[in-house]
Design a protein around this motif. Structure first.
Motif, PDB file in Angstrom:
ATOM      1  N   VAL A 144      42.703  12.257   9.174  1.00 26.17           N
ATOM      2  CA  VAL A 144      43.818  13.455   9.753  1.00 26.17           C
ATOM      3  C   VAL A 144      43.420  14.710   8.889  1.00 26.17           C
ATOM      4  O   VAL A 144      43.437  14.676   7.863  1.00 26.17           O
ATOM      5  CB  VAL A 144      45.225  12.848   9.337  1.00 26.17           C
ATOM      6  CG1 VAL A 144      46.227  13.834   9.730  1.00 26.17           C
ATOM      7  CG2 VAL A 144      45.365  11.398   9.786  1.00 26.17           C
ATOM      8  N   GLY A 145      42.807  15.463   9.861  1.00 19.96           N
ATOM      9  CA  GLY A 145      42.579  16.860   9.141  1.00 19.96           C
ATOM     10  C   GLY A 145      41.003  17.084   9.874  1.00 19.96           C
ATOM     11  O   GLY A 145      40.359  16.070   9.801  1.00 19.96           O
ATOM     12  N   ARG A 146      40.799  18.327  10.013  1.00 17.86           N
ATOM     13  CA  ARG A 146      39.505  18.689  10.763  1.00 17.86           C
ATOM     14  C   ARG A 146      38.841  19.875  10.042  1.00 17.86           C
ATOM     15  O   ARG A 146      37.965  20.729  10.549  1.00 17.86           O
ATOM     16  CB  ARG A 146      39.608  18.583  12.016  1.00 17.86           C
ATOM     17  CG  ARG A 146      40.371  19.756  12.646  1.00 17.86           C
ATOM     18  CD  ARG A 146      40.465  20.129  14.001  1.00 17.86           C
ATOM     19  NE  ARG A 146      41.520  20.752  14.438  1.00 17.86           N
ATOM     20  CZ  ARG A 146      41.674  21.349  16.045  1.00 17.86           C
ATOM     21  NH1 ARG A 146      41.022  20.974  16.807  1.00 17.86           N
ATOM     22  NH2 ARG A 146      42.652  21.827  16.081  1.00 17.86           N
ATOM     23  N   HIS A 161      44.522  16.238  14.080  1.00 12.61           N
ATOM     24  CA  HIS A 161      44.662  17.317  13.744  1.00 12.61           C
ATOM     25  C   HIS A 161      46.143  18.024  14.148  1.00 12.61           C
ATOM     26  O   HIS A 161      46.809  17.078  14.626  1.00 12.61           O
ATOM     27  CB  HIS A 161      43.539  18.451  14.116  1.00 12.61           C
ATOM     28  CG  HIS A 161      43.335  18.207  15.645  1.00 12.61           C
ATOM     29  ND1 HIS A 161      44.158  18.730  16.721  1.00 12.61           N
ATOM     30  CD2 HIS A 161      42.384  17.761  16.191  1.00 12.61           C
ATOM     31  CE1 HIS A 161      43.599  18.221  17.963  1.00 12.61           C
ATOM     32  NE2 HIS A 161      42.681  17.624  17.596  1.00 12.61           N
TER      33      HIS A 161
HETATM   34  P1  NDP Z   1      42.921  22.861   5.743  1.00 12.46           P
HETATM   35  O1  NDP Z   1      44.289  23.822   5.759  1.00 12.46           O
HETATM   36  O2  NDP Z   1      41.528  23.660   6.090  1.00 12.46           O
HETATM   37  O3  NDP Z   1      42.857  21.650   7.039  1.00 12.46           O
HETATM   38  C1  NDP Z   1      44.151  21.107   7.192  1.00 12.46           C
HETATM   39  C2  NDP Z   1      44.033  20.271   8.511  1.00 12.46           C
HETATM   40  O4  NDP Z   1      44.959  19.304   8.620  1.00 12.46           O
HETATM   41  C3  NDP Z   1      43.724  20.920   9.715  1.00 12.46           C
HETATM   42  O5  NDP Z   1      42.354  20.177  10.658  1.00 12.46           O
HETATM   43  C4  NDP Z   1      45.010  20.950  10.419  1.00 12.46           C
HETATM   44  O6  NDP Z   1      44.594  20.853  11.834  1.00 12.46           O
HETATM   45  C5  NDP Z   1      45.448  19.642  10.072  1.00 12.46           C
HETATM   46  N1  NDP Z   1      47.038  19.496  10.151  1.00 12.46           N
HETATM   47  C6  NDP Z   1      47.876  20.384   9.716  1.00 12.46           C
HETATM   48  N2  NDP Z   1      49.039  20.085  10.097  1.00 12.46           N
HETATM   49  C7  NDP Z   1      48.879  18.557  10.635  1.00 12.46           C
HETATM   50  C8  NDP Z   1      49.953  17.806  11.034  1.00 12.46           C
HETATM   51  N3  NDP Z   1      51.404  18.026  11.164  1.00 12.46           N
HETATM   52  N4  NDP Z   1      49.602  16.706  11.819  1.00 12.46           N
HETATM   53  C9  NDP Z   1      47.962  16.391  11.928  1.00 12.46           C
HETATM   54  N5  NDP Z   1      47.073  17.390  11.355  1.00 12.46           N
HETATM   55  C10 NDP Z   1      47.574  18.401  10.760  1.00 12.46           C
HETATM   56  O7  NDP Z   1      42.738  21.918   4.465  1.00 12.46           O
HETATM   57  P2  NDP Z   1      41.670  21.273   3.579  1.00 12.46           P
HETATM   58  O8  NDP Z   1      40.989  20.415   4.743  1.00 12.46           O
HETATM   59  O9  NDP Z   1      40.875  22.265   2.954  1.00 12.46           O
HETATM   60  O10 NDP Z   1      42.479  20.647   2.581  1.00 12.46           O
HETATM   61  C11 NDP Z   1      43.330  19.628   3.024  1.00 12.46           C
HETATM   62  C12 NDP Z   1      44.153  19.212   1.789  1.00 12.46           C
HETATM   63  O11 NDP Z   1      43.398  18.478   0.817  1.00 12.46           O
HETATM   64  C13 NDP Z   1      44.820  19.957   1.183  1.00 12.46           C
HETATM   65  O12 NDP Z   1      46.031  19.748   0.404  1.00 12.46           O
HETATM   66  C14 NDP Z   1      43.887  20.450  -0.265  1.00 12.46           C
HETATM   67  O13 NDP Z   1      44.510  20.942  -1.080  1.00 12.46           O
HETATM   68  C15 NDP Z   1      43.323  18.902  -0.158  1.00 12.46           C
HETATM   69  N6  NDP Z   1      42.142  19.215  -0.968  1.00 12.46           N
HETATM   70  C16 NDP Z   1      41.794  18.283  -2.117  1.00 12.46           C
HETATM   71  C17 NDP Z   1      40.370  18.095  -2.542  1.00 12.46           C
HETATM   72  C18 NDP Z   1      40.233  17.091  -3.547  1.00 12.46           C
HETATM   73  O14 NDP Z   1      39.170  17.112  -4.319  1.00 12.46           O
HETATM   74  N7  NDP Z   1      41.316  16.162  -3.767  1.00 12.46           N
HETATM   75  C19 NDP Z   1      39.455  19.125  -2.120  1.00 12.46           C
HETATM   76  C20 NDP Z   1      39.660  19.859  -1.002  1.00 12.46           C
HETATM   77  C21 NDP Z   1      41.082  20.078  -0.511  1.00 12.46           C
HETATM   78  P3  NDP Z   1      44.297  22.204  12.647  1.00 12.46           P
HETATM   79  O15 NDP Z   1      42.819  22.188  12.493  1.00 12.46           O
HETATM   80  O16 NDP Z   1      44.811  21.911  14.167  1.00 12.46           O
HETATM   81  O17 NDP Z   1      44.747  23.495  12.239  1.00 12.46           O
END
Ligand code: NDP
Length: 285
Positions: A164-166, A189
């Motif tokens: 979940v997430g792209r 996503h």
């Molecule tokens: P982004 O904001 O770049 O991506 C978030 C993704 O989640 C997007 O693809 C988005 O879809 C999708 N999304 C948003 N809302 C929903 C929903 N309601 N249902 C399904 N999908 C949804 O974030 P990152 O990938 O950079 O990071 C994600 C999380 O991971 C954050 O909390 C970040 O802090 C954390 N993180 C943790 C790390 C670690 O080491 N633990 C390292 C990097 C990040 P769309 O593409 O359609 O907008």
């Protein structure tokens, strides 16, 4: 029954210990691994991450250089510094802490990092190599996710995996690495319509959204491996992931906590990549 906890603390300590051993050997061969981190501005989260990286380097015997630039740094100024460190033979790994201020184009700066020093694995060349399965630096978070899945002892091949997430740094590469190990992968996503149903089909569920509680207990298949990448703040101000941990751990087979999960493995994998970068610089026999 409650899920077994995949401890980032325990796994990261093992990974860093192995990296430290490799650093000792490299030093004995005349190469001191060195990681340079450029940070622009004073974003508090970035400051904490950069501090953490320097601490990990110290623990592993890796030399660390932190280049802290003011918020108003121009793209040209930043590119000049990247270029200088790119040419510095004593620097093996080079990364620019994201996010960058609005006046700077992230990808332009990332692509100025030579692929052989790109220990974050974010340059177009490294990403391309990962896609076609060539030797490359794997991006640290997805590499950490895979290591945590492997630690459960399950075989990834043939499993249903749902990511979940792209994003380019987590979701997409995590999906690719799962695919590389022959999982059947679904990427969800913000526009996905049947998120709950898809999640319930997952033997391996990776949540990388950045929204507290987006994965509820009833979205988890009994016995699934649940990897929570999200880092959020709860109403109580405490760190939490994307998964409702209490509810999901009553259903899952194995689950990562937040904090103490993927974040620690991300940091450990950067040490692994820095060691790999230094190994490239050993004199050829
Ligand atoms: P982004 O904001 O770049 O991506 C978030 C993704 O989640 C997007 O693809 C988005 O879809 C999708 N999304 C948003 N809302 C929903 C929903 N309601 N249902 C399904 N999908 C949804 O974030 P990152 O990938 O950079 O990071 C994600 C999380 O991971 C954050 O909390 C970040 O802090 C954390 N993180 C943790 C790390 C670690 O080491 N633990 C390292 C990097 C990040 P769309 O593409 O359609 O907008």
């Amino acid at each position: 029954m409650s899920a077994s906890v995949i401890s980032g603390k325990v796994l990261a300590a093992q990974v860093k210990q192995e990296a430290a051993q490799r650093v000792k050997e490299l030093r004995a061969q005349g190469v001191t691994p060195c990681l340079a981190v450029i940070m622009v501005g004073d974003n508090p989260a970035s400051t904490a991450y950069v501090k953490g990286k320097a601490k990990d380097c110290e623990e592993c015997g890796i030399e660390s250089r932190v280049i802290h630039l003011p918020q108003q740094t121009t793209q040209e100024e930043l590119l000049d510094i990247v270029d200088e460190l790119a040419r510095d033979a004593a620097v093996h790994g080079l990364l620019v802490q994201l996010p960058l201020p609005a006046q700077i184009d992230d990808q332009a700066v990332i692509n100025a990092i030579p692929p052989e020093k790109d220990v974050d694995g974010f340059t177009a060349e490294n990403v391309g190599r990962m896609v076609i399965g060539e030797d490359c630096y794997l991006p640290c978070t997805p590499a950490g996710v895979m290591a945590m899945i492997h630690s459960t002892g399950i075989s990834v091949a043939g499993k249903q995996a749902v990511v979940v997430g792209r994003s380019n740094i987590v979701g997409k590469p995590a999906a690719l690495l799962l695919l590389r190990e022959h999982a059947t992968v679904t990427i969800c996503h913000s526009k996905t319509k049947n998120l709950a149903e898809l999640c319930r089909s997952a033997d391996i569920l990776v949540a990388a959204v950045g929204r507290k509680g987006v994965i509820t207990g009833d979205m988890v298949k009994p016995g699934a491996v649940v990897i929570d990448v999200g880092i959020n703040r709860g109403d109580d101000g405490k760190l939490c992931g994307d998964v409702d941990y209490a509810a999901a751990s009553a259903v899952a087979g194995a689950i990562t906590p937040v904090p103490g999960g993927v974040g620690l493995m991300t940091r450990a994998m950067l040490m692994v990549n820095t060691v790999k970068a230094a190994v490239r610089c050993l004199p050829k026999a």
